[in-house]
Design a protein around this motif. Structure first.
Motif, PDB file in Angstrom:
ATOM      1  N   ARG A   3       1.410  30.191 -35.523  1.00 19.70           N
ATOM      2  CA  ARG A   3       0.782  29.667 -34.305  1.00 19.70           C
ATOM      3  C   ARG A   3       1.055  28.177 -34.101  1.00 19.70           C
ATOM      4  NH1 ARG A   3      -4.600  29.460 -33.887  1.00 19.70           N
ATOM      5  NH2 ARG A   3      -4.989  29.263 -36.140  1.00 19.70           N
ATOM      6  N   PHE A   4       1.139  27.440 -35.183  1.00 24.77           N
ATOM      7  CA  PHE A   4       1.348  25.994 -35.116  1.00 24.77           C
ATOM      8  C   PHE A   4       2.752  25.656 -35.594  1.00 24.77           C
ATOM      9  CE2 PHE A   4      -3.345  24.478 -35.738  1.00 24.77           C
ATOM     10  CZ  PHE A   4      -3.746  25.319 -34.722  1.00 24.77           C
ATOM     11  N   ALA A   5       3.290  24.559 -35.068  1.00 23.11           N
ATOM     12  CA  ALA A   5       4.600  24.079 -35.503  1.00 23.11           C
ATOM     13  C   ALA A   5       4.568  22.566 -35.641  1.00 23.11           C
ATOM     14  CB  ALA A   5       5.676  24.499 -34.521  1.00 23.11           C
ATOM     15  N   ILE A   6       4.940  22.081 -36.810  1.00 29.87           N
ATOM     16  CA  ILE A   6       4.989  20.645 -37.072  1.00 29.87           C
ATOM     17  C   ILE A   6       6.430  20.176 -36.930  1.00 29.87           C
ATOM     18  CG2 ILE A   6       5.284  20.939 -39.572  1.00 29.87           C
ATOM     19  CD1 ILE A   6       3.534  18.433 -39.961  1.00 29.87           C
ATOM     20  N   SER A   7       6.610  19.009 -36.365  1.00 33.86           N
ATOM     21  CA  SER A   7       7.949  18.440 -36.240  1.00 33.86           C
ATOM     22  C   SER A   7       7.853  16.922 -36.340  1.00 33.86           C
ATOM     23  CB  SER A   7       8.601  18.863 -34.917  1.00 33.86           C
ATOM     24  OG  SER A   7       7.846  18.421 -33.819  1.00 33.86           O
ATOM     25  N   ARG A   8       9.013  16.323 -36.477  1.00 31.04           N
ATOM     26  CA  ARG A   8       9.038  14.887 -36.740  1.00 31.04           C
ATOM     27  C   ARG A   8      10.302  14.298 -36.141  1.00 31.04           C
ATOM     28  NH1 ARG A   8       8.383  12.804 -43.003  1.00 31.04           N
ATOM     29  NH2 ARG A   8       8.871  10.610 -42.673  1.00 31.04           N
ATOM     30  N   ASN A   9      10.148  13.233 -35.392  1.00 36.32           N
ATOM     31  CA  ASN A   9      11.277  12.506 -34.833  1.00 36.32           C
ATOM     32  C   ASN A   9      11.357  11.178 -35.574  1.00 36.32           C
ATOM     33  OD1 ASN A   9      12.961  10.823 -33.267  1.00 36.32           O
ATOM     34  ND2 ASN A   9      12.566  12.055 -31.451  1.00 36.32           N
ATOM     35  N   ASN A  10      12.218  11.111 -36.561  1.00 38.00           N
ATOM     36  CA  ASN A  10      12.293   9.904 -37.388  1.00 38.00           C
ATOM     37  C   ASN A  10      12.810   8.705 -36.602  1.00 38.00           C
ATOM     38  OD1 ASN A  10      11.319  11.146 -39.746  1.00 38.00           O
ATOM     39  ND2 ASN A  10      13.347  11.931 -40.257  1.00 38.00           N
ATOM     40  N   ALA A  11      13.633   8.944 -35.605  1.00 37.49           N
ATOM     41  CA  ALA A  11      14.174   7.841 -34.810  1.00 37.49           C
ATOM     42  C   ALA A  11      13.085   7.171 -33.985  1.00 37.49           C
ATOM     43  CB  ALA A  11      15.288   8.345 -33.910  1.00 37.49           C
ATOM     44  N   LYS A  12      12.126   7.983 -33.511  1.00 35.29           N
ATOM     45  CA  LYS A  12      11.036   7.444 -32.688  1.00 35.29           C
ATOM     46  C   LYS A  12       9.766   7.211 -33.492  1.00 35.29           C
ATOM     47  CE  LYS A  12      12.577   9.448 -28.304  1.00 35.29           C
ATOM     48  NZ  LYS A  12      12.196  10.287 -27.143  1.00 35.29           N
ATOM     49  N   ASN A  13       9.799   7.595 -34.768  1.00 37.91           N
ATOM     50  CA  ASN A  13       8.635   7.411 -35.645  1.00 37.91           C
ATOM     51  C   ASN A  13       7.404   8.141 -35.114  1.00 37.91           C
ATOM     52  OD1 ASN A  13      10.189   5.560 -37.260  1.00 37.91           O
ATOM     53  ND2 ASN A  13       9.837   4.060 -35.633  1.00 37.91           N
ATOM     54  N   ILE A  14       7.620   9.350 -34.661  1.00 35.19           N
ATOM     55  CA  ILE A  14       6.529  10.166 -34.126  1.00 35.19           C
ATOM     56  C   ILE A  14       6.546  11.537 -34.795  1.00 35.19           C
ATOM     57  CG2 ILE A  14       5.508  11.223 -32.083  1.00 35.19           C
ATOM     58  CD1 ILE A  14       6.746   9.093 -30.392  1.00 35.19           C
ATOM     59  N   MET A  15       5.375  12.029 -35.108  1.00 37.31           N
ATOM     60  CA  MET A  15       5.209  13.374 -35.635  1.00 37.31           C
ATOM     61  C   MET A  15       4.394  14.170 -34.631  1.00 37.31           C
ATOM     62  SD  MET A  15       3.406  14.607 -39.188  1.00 37.31           S
ATOM     63  CE  MET A  15       1.842  13.875 -38.753  1.00 37.31           C
ATOM     64  N   TYR A  16       4.703  15.460 -34.533  1.00 42.10           N
ATOM     65  CA  TYR A  16       4.027  16.314 -33.559  1.00 42.10           C
ATOM     66  C   TYR A  16       3.401  17.525 -34.248  1.00 42.10           C
ATOM     67  CZ  TYR A  16       7.104  13.755 -30.379  1.00 42.10           C
ATOM     68  OH  TYR A  16       7.770  12.771 -29.696  1.00 42.10           O
ATOM     69  N   LEU A  17       2.407  18.080 -33.567  1.00 45.56           N
ATOM     70  CA  LEU A  17       1.861  19.368 -33.973  1.00 45.56           C
ATOM     71  C   LEU A  17       1.671  20.193 -32.707  1.00 45.56           C
ATOM     72  CD1 LEU A  17       0.858  21.072 -36.399  1.00 45.56           C
ATOM     73  CD2 LEU A  17      -1.462  20.356 -35.768  1.00 45.56           C
ATOM     74  N   GLN A  18       2.532  21.179 -32.511  1.00 40.54           N
ATOM     75  CA  GLN A  18       2.402  22.092 -31.389  1.00 40.54           C
ATOM     76  C   GLN A  18       1.474  23.220 -31.815  1.00 40.54           C
ATOM     77  OE1 GLN A  18       3.786  22.048 -28.137  1.00 40.54           O
ATOM     78  NE2 GLN A  18       2.319  23.742 -27.899  1.00 40.54           N
ATOM     79  N   MET A  19       0.388  23.374 -31.089  1.00 38.53           N
ATOM     80  CA  MET A  19      -0.624  24.373 -31.437  1.00 38.53           C
ATOM     81  C   MET A  19      -0.706  25.409 -30.324  1.00 38.53           C
ATOM     82  SD  MET A  19      -3.597  21.905 -33.013  1.00 38.53           S
ATOM     83  CE  MET A  19      -3.973  21.140 -31.450  1.00 38.53           C
ATOM     84  N   ASN A  20      -0.374  26.635 -30.653  1.00 38.45           N
ATOM     85  CA  ASN A  20      -0.416  27.742 -29.694  1.00 38.45           C
ATOM     86  C   ASN A  20      -1.443  28.777 -30.133  1.00 38.45           C
ATOM     87  OD1 ASN A  20       1.802  26.571 -28.282  1.00 38.45           O
ATOM     88  ND2 ASN A  20       3.239  27.592 -29.660  1.00 38.45           N
TER      89      ASN A  20
END
Length: 115
Positions: free
Chosen positions: A66-83
């Motif tokens: 249901r959830f997906a974690i991702s990370r953009n190292n270039a932008k220094n941002i981490m995400y959590l997509q929650m469905n």
């Protein structure tokens, strides 16, 4: 020092989706793994998902699929997509970053799922 700022929380109906973001600043080059934790009222803080600097991920059983974690190292941002959110996902969600043996925490963002 590393500063972490979460955003994207809110109120959503069961079955809905939200995407959390965690912006990192400061000594970001020193960050190893990052993760999302959550704490519901009256409960201990628990790991939701984490991700290494190389992109390997790990999820709590309760959110797998249901959830997906991702990370953009270039932008220094981490995400959590929650469905497919459930009322039991209601909690304050915290961003976490590891630097050596030290853990940094964000201030948290509230996620409320109504039934």
């Amino acid at each position: 020092q590393v500063q972490l700022v979460e955003s994207g929380g809110g109120l959503v109906q069961a079955g809905g989706s939200l995407k959390l973001s965690c912006a990192a600043s400061g000594m970001i080059f020193s960050i190893n793994d990052m993760g999302w934790y959550r704490q519901a009222p009256g409960k201990q803080r628990e790991l939701v998902a984490d991700i290494t600097s190389g992109g390997s991920t790990n999820y709590a059983d309760s959110v797998k699929g249901r959830f997906a974690i991702s990370r953009n190292n270039a932008k220094n941002i981490m995400y959590l997509q929650m469905n497919s959110l459930k009322p039991e996902d209601t909690a304050v969600y915290y961003c976490n970053a590891g630097v050596g043996t030290y853990r940094y925490w964000g201030q948290g963002t509230q996620v409320t799922v109504s039934s």
